[in-house]
Every structure is written in structure tokens, then in C-alpha cells.
Design an enzyme around this catalytic site. Structure first.
Site, PDB file in Angstrom:
ATOM      1  CG  HIS A  76      -2.073  -0.943   1.101  1.00 36.11           C
ATOM      2  ND1 HIS A  76      -3.295  -0.716   1.669  1.00 36.11           N
ATOM      3  CD2 HIS A  76      -2.198  -2.114   0.428  1.00 36.11           C
ATOM      4  CE1 HIS A  76      -4.125  -1.698   1.365  1.00 36.11           C
ATOM      5  NE2 HIS A  76      -3.478  -2.565   0.617  1.00 36.11           N
ATOM      6  CE1 TYR A 205      -6.038   4.195   7.781  1.00 41.10           C
ATOM      7  CE2 TYR A 205      -6.823   4.289  10.043  1.00 41.10           C
ATOM      8  CZ  TYR A 205      -5.979   3.744   9.091  1.00 41.10           C
ATOM      9  OH  TYR A 205      -5.094   2.754   9.448  1.00 41.10           O
ATOM     10  N   PRO A 296      -6.347   0.913  18.403  1.00 40.72           N
ATOM     11  CG  PRO A 296      -8.329  -0.081  17.658  1.00 40.72           C
ATOM     12  CD  PRO A 296      -7.706   0.544  18.861  1.00 40.72           C
ATOM     13  CE  LYS A 300       2.834   3.754  13.786  1.00 42.73           C
ATOM     14  NZ  LYS A 300       2.986   3.255  12.421  1.00 42.73           N
ATOM     15  CE1 TYR A 388      -2.200   4.249   8.863  1.00 46.29           C
ATOM     16  CE2 TYR A 388      -0.808   3.000   7.364  1.00 46.29           C
ATOM     17  CZ  TYR A 388      -2.010   3.174   8.022  1.00 46.29           C
ATOM     18  OH  TYR A 388      -3.023   2.261   7.838  1.00 46.29           O
TER      19      TYR A 388
END
Ligand code: DHB
Length: 395
Positions: A76, A205, A296, A300, A388
């Protein structure tokens, strides 16, 4: 009298953290024994998060723990943030030259369990009555009853507590020698697996007035999705129709429609932030969820566990042959530096995207303003992308 096994490192917990550690230790010529109260099957069936940071992938591949992550994990190069009626892409590859891989934790576990078995690793699943002893001496021990009902003792030079968020090892540290940092959140995630084609190529998200939702994937025909719910929610109270209506409403507010299918699994995931410091007490160290839990959002948890044991394996490769437990303080220091950055990031992603129960219209508009500031700023987007994908090089 129990059967006694002597080894260099005893590991309590045979999830990804414990198994990866024993794999890395073997590569440095250090013996270990791993015990877990769960059967291999029970661990395989637990649904957990699915995103691996850039360095987590490298660790698994370079150490020979997983080749499958490269063939079967999907790369991704970004995520989407959906809010305020639209969708906005964060381009990891363009911003920080990194990417993540969607490869569920259960697959990481299967690869590690297979590799330990192939390499003759001593891993004992399905044990009971686990207790740890003598952690303040230089011969700590773990006692348990094995799957055949035989009393066992494993005595080692170092004991590692990698026994998850309900860690017994963590509790073996006397109160006077530890500090616990703790935060609860007034929401949880309702997680589903559904038999449907992907609704998007990358993760979405999704911020909405009705609360957060996350659209993730598993395979071409199986998808993982979550939506913010009350922590007291009983998943059995929700029909498939009601779940789809809630997810669709949240996503449609940002112009996105989901592809639906039968829901094959549903559960409510708790949210908490937790750290126990230090991560060493005497001859015992904690790793992964045993030492820290993150909410969550941002995935991580597993990545922190992998980062912990990478540092720990490096420190033990020097401390064990030298018989120098003092070196274990270096582990605590290096691991905690990353843990607190990840605590901050997980907290920030969570509070940025979730609707607090008493949110005023101002609170919701302010969150939209923060998201708009983030996606319209290269500096802001780069911050998100870097965190991220994982701070590189152990930083
Ligand atoms: C997944 C879980 C997460 O917490 C996250 O931030 C991204 C993806 C997942 O299960 O796919």
C-alpha cells in the site's frame, strides 16, 4: 518435582513477539524456550490488525521469517482520509518514499510458527498454570503444566514476558518498581469480516458526524471493516442489515459506497492506551503488548512488538554471552523511545477521527478543520506518512 529444562532465554508468550524473538535469537546462536497458554489453533483464529510498517516487513523478510509477506501481502503506497464530503489521498511513496503491507497478524504468526518448527525451536503451546519465579536473581524460571499434563520448569539466564495485554509477567514486577500509564477512551470498534469484493484499493479512514469508520481489506473476496461504537455494544444485537446501514451512512457522507456481502465474523474491540515502565525488572524484560497497548487506529500494536523484539534480540546477543544483565537497561531505553512516539501517534489518529460521545457541532467542525489543514499541507501529510509507515532505522 517438575521436569527441568535449562536454556539461555525463557519466553512467556508464543504470539508474534515471542516467536520472532526466539527466531532472531537462534540466528545469533542463543537458545530459547517459548511457552503459551493458548493452542496454536487458538492463536491462528484470533482476528487482529493487518498493516505492517516498512521496517517490520524488512525484519520479517531479512531474518528469513517470512517470504509470503512479499508474495501474498499487498503493498500500500498510501491511505485515504475521507471527511467533510470528500476523499483525500495521503501519498506515502511520494511523501516519504515508503510503503506499508497489508498482511494480517494471523499470517505473521503462521509464518513464525512454521519457521520455529522447521528450525527445531522449542515452543510449547497449550500449557496451563504458568507462573514466573526468581526474576530478581540471575536464574529466573517459568513453571507450567504442559499439554500432556506434566509439571515443567524452564530455568534461564533471562526471562522475557511477551504474554500480551493481560500479561502475568507484567504483574510479577513489584509495584514499587514500576510505573503504569493508562488512558481509556469512551468508544470502541465494531469489527467485521465480510464476503465481498474490495470497496477500495487502499484503506479509507472515514470521519463522519455519526462517528469513525475504517475500510480495510483481506483478500479479493474477504474484507475487514470497522466502525466506532459504544464500548458496551453487544455485537449480537446488530443484524447484518443494521451494520451495513450504519457503515454505508458513514461512508456515503463522504461520497463513497461500499460493496456488501454476508458478514462472517463480528466483534467489539476495546480501546486503551497503556505503558508499564521500565520494561526491565532484574532478569526479566517485557516486550510487545505485555509492556504497552495502543488503541487500534493506525495499526501500531504489532509493529511496536516487532520493533521491541528487534532491539531486544540485538541487546541479548551481547548481554547473554557476556552474562551482563546490566545491558538490559539499554533495551528499556531504546524501546521506550519508540513506544512513546507510537503512543502519541495512536492517540492523535484516534482523537482526530473519532466522535467523542458529548461532541458539540464545534468539536466536529474543528476535527474537519484539522483534517483539512493536514491534507492541504505537505508538512502535515509528511508527518502522517512518516509515522504511519514507521519511523525509519529504529528512530
Ligand atoms: C487494520 C486495522 C487497523 O487498526 C488499522 O489502523 C488499519 C488496518 C486492519 O485490520 O486491516
Amino acid at each position: 518435582m517438575p521436569d527441568v529444562t535449562r536454556t539461555q532465554v525463557a519466553v512467556v508468550g508464543g504470539g508474534p513477539a515471542g516467536l520472532l524473538l526466539s527466531h532472531l535469537l537462534q540466528r545469533s546462536g542463543i537458545d530459547s524456550v517459548v511457552v503459551d497458554i493458548r493452542t496454536r489453533r487458538e492463536i491462528e483464529e484470533a482476528h487482529r490488525a493487518g498493516i505492517l510498517e516498512h521496517d517490520s516487513v524488512r525484519t520479517l523478510v531479512d531474518s528469513g521469517a517470512s517470504e509470503r509477506v512479499m508474495h501474498e501481502g499487498a503493498q500500500h503506497d498510501g491511505i485515504e482520509l475521507a471527511f467533510g464530503g470528500g476523499r483525500h489521498r495521503i501519498d506515502f511513496a511520494g511523501l516519504v518514499g515508503a510503503s506499508t503491507r497489508l498482511y494480517p497478524q494471523t499470517e505473521v504468526f503462521v509464518d513464525l510458527a512454521d519457521v520455529r518448527e522447521r528450525d527445531g525451536g522449542d515452543v510449547r503451546f497449550g500449557v496451563t498454570d504458568v507462573s514466573v519465579h526468581d526474576v530478581e536473581t540471575d536464574t529466573p524460571a517459568v513453571r507450567f503444566t504442559d499439554a500432556q499434563g506434566v509439571a515443567q520448569e524452564v530455568r534461564a539466564g533471562v526471562l522475557v514476558g511477551a504474554d500480551g495485554s493481560r500479561s502475568a509477567c507484567r504483574r510479577a514486577v513489584p509495584e514499587a518498581h514500576r510505573t503504569q500509564y493508562f488512558r481509556e477512551y469512551p468508544y470502541a470498534w465494531f469489527g467485521i469480516l465480510c464476503e465481498a469484493p474490495p470497496s477500495a484499493e487502499e484503506l479509507i479512514y472515514n470521519h463522519s458526524e455519526r462517528g469513525f469508520a475504517l475500510i480495510s481489506q483481506r483478500t479479493e473476496s474477504l474484507q475487514r471493516m470497522y466502525f466506532q461504537c459504544d464500548p458496551d455494544t453487544d455485537p449480537e444485537d446488530w443484524s447484518d442489515d443494521r451494520i451495513w446501514e450504519e457503515l454505508q451512512t458513514r461512508l456515503q457522507s463522504n461520497g463513497c459506497t461500499l460493496r456488501e456481502g454476508p458478514i462472517t465474523s463480528r466483534s467489539v474491540l476495546p480501546f486503551r492506551s497503556f505503558v508499564q515502565e521500565p520494561m526491565r525488572h532484574g532478569a526479566m524484560v517485557l516486550a510487545g503488548d505485555a509492556a504497552h497497548t495502543v488503541p487500534p487506529t493506525g495499526a501500531k500494536g504489532l509493529n511496536l512488538a516487532i520493533a521491541d523484539v528487534t532491539v531486544l534480540a540485538d541487546v541479548l546477543a551481547r548481554a547473554v554471552p557476556a552474562g551482563d544483565l546490566g545491558l538490559l537497561d539499554e533495551y528499556t531505553e531504546r524501546a521506550l523511545a519508540r513506544v512513546w512516539k507510537a503512543q502519541y501517534f495512536s492517540y492523535w489518529m484516534t482523537t482526530l477521527l473519532h466522535r467523542p460521545p458529548e461532541a458539540s457541532p464545534f468539536d466536529v467542525r474543528r476535527q474537519q478543520g484539522e483534517l483539512a489543514a493536514l491534507v492541504s499541507s505537505e508538512a502535515g501529510s509528511t508527518f502522517l506518512a512518516e509515522a504511519y509507515c514507521g519511523w525509519p532505522g529504529g528512530r
